[in-house]
Motif scaffolding. Sequence first.
Motif, PDB file in Angstrom:
ATOM      1  N   PHE A  54      42.526 -11.898 -11.095  1.00 32.03           N
ATOM      2  CA  PHE A  54      43.620 -12.096 -10.156  1.00 32.03           C
ATOM      3  C   PHE A  54      44.923 -12.136 -10.959  1.00 32.03           C
ATOM      4  O   PHE A  54      44.928 -12.266 -12.173  1.00 32.03           O
ATOM      5  CB  PHE A  54      43.484 -13.422  -9.407  1.00 32.03           C
ATOM      6  CG  PHE A  54      42.369 -13.487  -8.382  1.00 32.03           C
ATOM      7  CD1 PHE A  54      41.351 -12.566  -8.356  1.00 32.03           C
ATOM      8  CD2 PHE A  54      42.359 -14.496  -7.434  1.00 32.03           C
ATOM      9  CE1 PHE A  54      40.333 -12.636  -7.416  1.00 32.03           C
ATOM     10  CE2 PHE A  54      41.352 -14.584  -6.486  1.00 32.03           C
ATOM     11  CZ  PHE A  54      40.333 -13.659  -6.488  1.00 32.03           C
ATOM     12  N   LYS A  55      46.036 -12.038 -10.247  1.00 27.87           N
ATOM     13  CA  LYS A  55      47.372 -12.212 -10.831  1.00 27.87           C
ATOM     14  C   LYS A  55      47.555 -11.336 -12.065  1.00 27.87           C
ATOM     15  O   LYS A  55      47.218 -10.142 -12.039  1.00 27.87           O
ATOM     16  CB  LYS A  55      47.628 -13.702 -11.105  1.00 27.87           C
ATOM     17  CG  LYS A  55      47.612 -14.561  -9.822  1.00 27.87           C
ATOM     18  CD  LYS A  55      48.039 -15.980 -10.058  1.00 27.87           C
ATOM     19  CE  LYS A  55      46.961 -16.849 -10.637  1.00 27.87           C
ATOM     20  NZ  LYS A  55      47.340 -18.270 -10.707  1.00 27.87           N
ATOM     21  N   GLN A  56      48.070 -11.883 -13.143  1.00 29.22           N
ATOM     22  CA  GLN A  56      48.361 -11.075 -14.327  1.00 29.22           C
ATOM     23  C   GLN A  56      47.157 -10.904 -15.253  1.00 29.22           C
ATOM     24  O   GLN A  56      47.301 -10.507 -16.409  1.00 29.22           O
ATOM     25  CB  GLN A  56      49.545 -11.675 -15.093  1.00 29.22           C
ATOM     26  CG  GLN A  56      50.856 -11.581 -14.333  1.00 29.22           C
ATOM     27  CD  GLN A  56      52.055 -12.034 -15.146  1.00 29.22           C
ATOM     28  OE1 GLN A  56      52.126 -11.838 -16.368  1.00 29.22           O
ATOM     29  NE2 GLN A  56      53.018 -12.658 -14.478  1.00 29.22           N
ATOM     30  N   SER A  57      45.982 -11.162 -14.712  1.00 28.60           N
ATOM     31  CA  SER A  57      44.759 -10.906 -15.474  1.00 28.60           C
ATOM     32  C   SER A  57      44.184  -9.524 -15.202  1.00 28.60           C
ATOM     33  O   SER A  57      43.116  -9.198 -15.718  1.00 28.60           O
ATOM     34  CB  SER A  57      43.707 -11.984 -15.174  1.00 28.60           C
ATOM     35  OG  SER A  57      44.029 -13.191 -15.831  1.00 28.60           O
ATOM     36  N   GLY A  58      44.871  -8.721 -14.386  1.00 24.85           N
ATOM     37  CA  GLY A  58      44.427  -7.339 -14.322  1.00 24.85           C
ATOM     38  C   GLY A  58      44.374  -6.710 -12.960  1.00 24.85           C
ATOM     39  O   GLY A  58      44.649  -7.338 -11.933  1.00 24.85           O
TER      40      GLY A  58
END
Length: 500
Positions: A472-476
Amino acid sequence: MTVTYDRAELLPAVREFLSSPKKLLIDGEWVDAADGKTFETLNPATEEVLAVVAQGSAADADRAVKAARKAFEPGSPWSKFTPRERSHLLWRIGDLIEEHADEFAQLEALDNGKRVEAARDGDVATAAELFRYFAGWATKMEGTSIPMSVPGRDFHAYTRREPLGVVAGIVPWNFPLLMAAFKIVPAITAGNTVVLKPAEQTPLTALRLGQLLLDAGLPAGVVNVLPGFGDAGAALVDHPGVDKVAFTGSTEVGKKIAAGAAGNLKKVSLELGGKAPNIIFADADIDAAIAGAVLGGYFNEGQCCVNGSRLYVQREVFDQVIEGVAAAARAITPGDGFAADSTMGPLVSKEQHDKVLGYIRSAVADGATISAGSADAPFEQGYFVNPTLITGVTEDMAVQTDEIFGPVVTAIPFDTEDEVVAAANNTVYGLAAGVWSRDLGTAHRVAGKLRAGTVWVNTWHADDVTLPRGGFKQSGWGRELGSFGLDDYTELKTVIAELR
């Protein structure tokens, strides 16, 4: 520290592999870099040179992409492979990896630093299983017949899955062979071709895999291996002949790839950084939770994006858990990956080593306490860091907010469920999380509230090639593995025919 391995301990195949300079694999041939440049890859446990490797450049990236494009085009040997033939090839590759498991494990331990046993039983075994698992999917990429509602006219409408074309796989140094398999396997399962860019710190197993793929019968140009530095990766991202970039690595680089891919709107999938929260409630099985916190925090020398580096413990059991985790951390023995008494290898490079120690020292300067471990290296030689547990941490400290990517766990007490969920989600990352509680209502309720692609309940690092991975988010962006792993490697085409 135990005396490290002797060259005589290496398998003959490994000694032979290391005895000659390594080249680029382009269009089924081992070739020098266009400009003749090379670089050295080091053993992080001893800092000695393992091999000299050809350094791919933008010119070599262009050669590799053109070879992959030629191999993909209609009329090529690869384009004539039936799904069943791809399936049989994938299974054969899996068998070959297993046959050469000890060789791959030694090369991985030398180049990355991890223990030989961990490489063989974890990385290599999973890579072999990935080829076998996806072998089953090669014949099952099905379309769907869809009824249309047009009065007075008859249509046959259906969908079909088709390969994208040329895939650039750019992989990190923490699981070199396994991450290479993550990119290659779904790509060729779907009929794509690949240019693989391994990390400059750990190119050896990718190069050995390249030879094995040729030995298995993969046609020339279907998989090309381009060791080199960031300029080679950037050239692949910018190249108009690349249809997709599949990247695993830092969020910082992932953002650059997303921007670079805009040139021809190539597809992008990204598995990026993480700062996973690991939540232990007072009603948990404390012994199991302590063991899980140790595994989740220090697995793979802490160089794992889904490690539970942020430990949250309910206040009633905080001291007990900290005592248990600290004792277990102190019992871990850093050492060479070949040493029988070693239970943790070095970090991959001097750069990473200095970065991790810098974060520990920064935390101490900010007022935190080292409950286990040290801000100093345990040995003069090699890139070793003691497994470290830090308490007295606040949420705004760099050691708490940044992905450190080393054997460092921070611990903070909490009182209520709402409080810990808010703290756990207070991060730009969302790759993994964990919950420990005997109350299944609590466990599943909290799991549902956590913003992460994978949530472990009463376990950590339980995994399987059948399960999707992603953040999720800035993890991919996107998901890898499982049945979902093919979605980002195919185009969905709709065909409509009027029946007259």
